[in-house]
Design a protein around this motif. Structure first.
Motif, PDB file in Angstrom:
ATOM      1  N   UNK A   1       0.829  -1.215   0.000  1.00 37.23           N
ATOM      2  CA  UNK A   1       0.000   0.000   0.000  1.00 37.23           C
ATOM      3  C   UNK A   1       0.862   1.263   0.000  1.00 37.23           C
TER       4      UNK A   1
ATOM      5  N   UNK B   1      -2.580   3.227  -8.790  1.00 29.12           N
ATOM      6  CA  UNK B   1      -3.641   2.470  -8.132  1.00 29.12           C
ATOM      7  C   UNK B   1      -3.329   0.978  -8.171  1.00 29.12           C
ATOM      8  N   UNK B   2      -3.935   0.271  -7.231  1.00 30.16           N
ATOM      9  CA  UNK B   2      -3.677  -1.165  -7.140  1.00 30.16           C
ATOM     10  C   UNK B   2      -4.220  -1.866  -8.383  1.00 30.16           C
TER      11      UNK B   2
ATOM     12  N   UNK C   1      -3.945  -6.194  -5.943  1.00 28.47           N
ATOM     13  CA  UNK C   1      -5.153  -6.298  -5.127  1.00 28.47           C
ATOM     14  C   UNK C   1      -5.368  -7.753  -4.673  1.00 28.47           C
TER      15      UNK C   1
ATOM     16  N   UNK D   1      -5.071  -9.235  -0.788  1.00 30.62           N
ATOM     17  CA  UNK D   1      -6.208  -9.890  -0.118  1.00 30.62           C
ATOM     18  C   UNK D   1      -5.815 -11.306   0.303  1.00 30.62           C
TER      19      UNK D   1
ATOM     20  N   UNK E   1      -3.665 -11.154   3.317  1.00 24.02           N
ATOM     21  CA  UNK E   1      -4.487 -10.820   4.490  1.00 24.02           C
ATOM     22  C   UNK E   1      -5.226 -12.062   4.998  1.00 24.02           C
TER      23      UNK E   1
ATOM     24  N   UNK F   1      -7.283  -4.499   5.010  1.00 25.35           N
ATOM     25  CA  UNK F   1      -8.153  -5.005   3.927  1.00 25.35           C
ATOM     26  C   UNK F   1      -9.021  -3.860   3.396  1.00 25.35           C
TER      27      UNK F   1
ATOM     28  N   UNK G   1      -8.298  -0.702   3.510  1.00 29.61           N
ATOM     29  CA  UNK G   1      -7.402   0.203   2.777  1.00 29.61           C
ATOM     30  C   UNK G   1      -7.099  -0.328   1.377  1.00 29.61           C
ATOM     31  N   UNK G   2      -6.938  -1.655   1.274  1.00 28.35           N
ATOM     32  CA  UNK G   2      -6.674  -2.277  -0.040  1.00 28.35           C
ATOM     33  C   UNK G   2      -7.845  -2.003  -0.982  1.00 28.35           C
ATOM     34  N   UNK G   3      -9.072  -2.161  -0.466  1.00 28.84           N
ATOM     35  CA  UNK G   3     -10.256  -1.890  -1.290  1.00 28.84           C
ATOM     36  C   UNK G   3     -10.333  -0.411  -1.672  1.00 28.84           C
TER      37      UNK G   3
ATOM     38  N   UNK H   1      -7.763   1.647  -2.004  1.00 34.19           N
ATOM     39  CA  UNK H   1      -6.687   1.994  -2.942  1.00 34.19           C
ATOM     40  C   UNK H   1      -6.961   1.481  -4.350  1.00 34.19           C
ATOM     41  N   UNK H   2      -7.910   0.569  -4.475  1.00 33.19           N
ATOM     42  CA  UNK H   2      -8.208  -0.002  -5.799  1.00 33.19           C
ATOM     43  C   UNK H   2      -8.784   1.073  -6.723  1.00 33.19           C
TER      44      UNK H   2
ATOM     45  N   UNK I   1      -8.909   5.151  -7.454  1.00 33.41           N
ATOM     46  CA  UNK I   1      -8.308   6.437  -7.116  1.00 33.41           C
ATOM     47  C   UNK I   1      -9.377   7.539  -7.133  1.00 33.41           C
TER      48      UNK I   1
ATOM     49  N   UNK J   1     -10.637   8.141 -10.589  1.00 36.10           N
ATOM     50  CA  UNK J   1     -11.618   7.131 -11.030  1.00 36.10           C
ATOM     51  C   UNK J   1     -13.004   7.473 -10.506  1.00 36.10           C
TER      52      UNK J   1
END
Lengths: 166, 104
Positions: A85, A94-95, A100, A104, A107, B19, B21-23, B25-26, B28, B31
């Protein structure tokens, strides 16, 4: 129950770290990956090498207290997600799909470590013993497969183009 | 044992936070802005798309094959023009967004 599958995973797992290192180089050669892919590949390769380096030592250390074993892996997993991140935020990208999915997956692996420790050391029900072995190996295999996605898409496109040309 | 459990609880919550944060960051901010623009343009073009759909229904009910064929041809041209205008509007709005971004 999953004896055959587990055995297959164990066999694959001993070669998986090699595939994890080779795949990003192949993607680099075919120029099919983006920056997000290489960030996550670098993080995952580092984690794999670290695993190989500390696994023996950690096993010896955690014989008396399993928290060192499960806690360390879960912490490493959490740190690798932070690294993914942070790199993406620093590079202002962006991921991607690979980053991504691997984040996941890592995690889930970390949550599996915590769950197995609670199940084995705290509740002492040992329900997750088999799930742990299969889960960790499947997670590693899934991450290696995700790293090969750009290569697979290049192969698929080449195949389609050749088929059209024929 | 309590310390160990406390550490694992903190780690568990932290992983759940990661988790999320990952969602996040997907997608921007740009977007999100694009999605908003598309929604707005869709609203603007809603009347026109509805009219085109109504026209299609009317064409279906025509019994004379020649008139129906001619009607369908002109309807198809209108649809093509509709999509051209729609995409051009989105591109224009995105350009405006870039101007705003550069300005500030």
């Amino acid at each position: 129950m999953f004896a055959g599958y587990s055995e297959l995973l164990n066999e694959l797992n001993s070669w998986l770290w090699l595939a994890t290192i080779i795949l990003p180089f192949l993607v680099l050669l075919t120029r099919s990956g983006n920056r997000s892919y290489f960030v996550v590949a670098a993080v995952w390769c580092s984690v794999q090498l670290l695993n190989l380096k500390i696994e023996g030592f950690l096993w010896e250390t955690s014989k008396n207290n399993l928290i060192y074993w499960f806690g360390t892996w879960a912490t490493i997993d959490a740190l690798s997600i932070i690294l993914v991140l942070a790199s993406h935020k620093t590079l202002k990208i962006k991921l991607g799909f690979e980053a991504f999915s691997i984040s996941i997956c890592i995690a889930i692996l970390a949550l599996l470590q915590i769950g197995t420790y609670i199940d084995g050391a705290v509740l002492k029900t040992y329900l997750m013993k088999e799930a742990y072995t299969i889960g960790v190996n499947t997670g590693n295999l899934a991450n290696a497969l995700i790293l090969s996605v750009p290569l697979l898409s290049v192969c698929l496109n080449t195949f389609k183009q050749r088929r059209r040309a024929m | 044992m309590i310390l160990e459990l406390l550490y694992l609880a903190v780690l568990f919550i932290f992983i759940l936070y990661l988790i999320i944060q990952v969602f996040k960051c997907k997608v921007t901010t740009l977007d999100k802005a694009k999605i908003e623009i598309e929604k707005r343009v869709q609203d603007e073009f809603q009347v026109r798309s509805h009219q085109l759909l109504m026209k299609r229904g009317e064409l279906e009910s025509i019994k004379d094959p020649d008139s129906k064929y001619d009607g369908m041809i002109s309807w198809r041209e209108e649809i093509e023009q509709y999509y051209k205008d729609y995409n051009a509007q989105i591109e224009y709005e995105l350009e405006q967004l870039n101007v705003v971004r550069i300005k500030f």
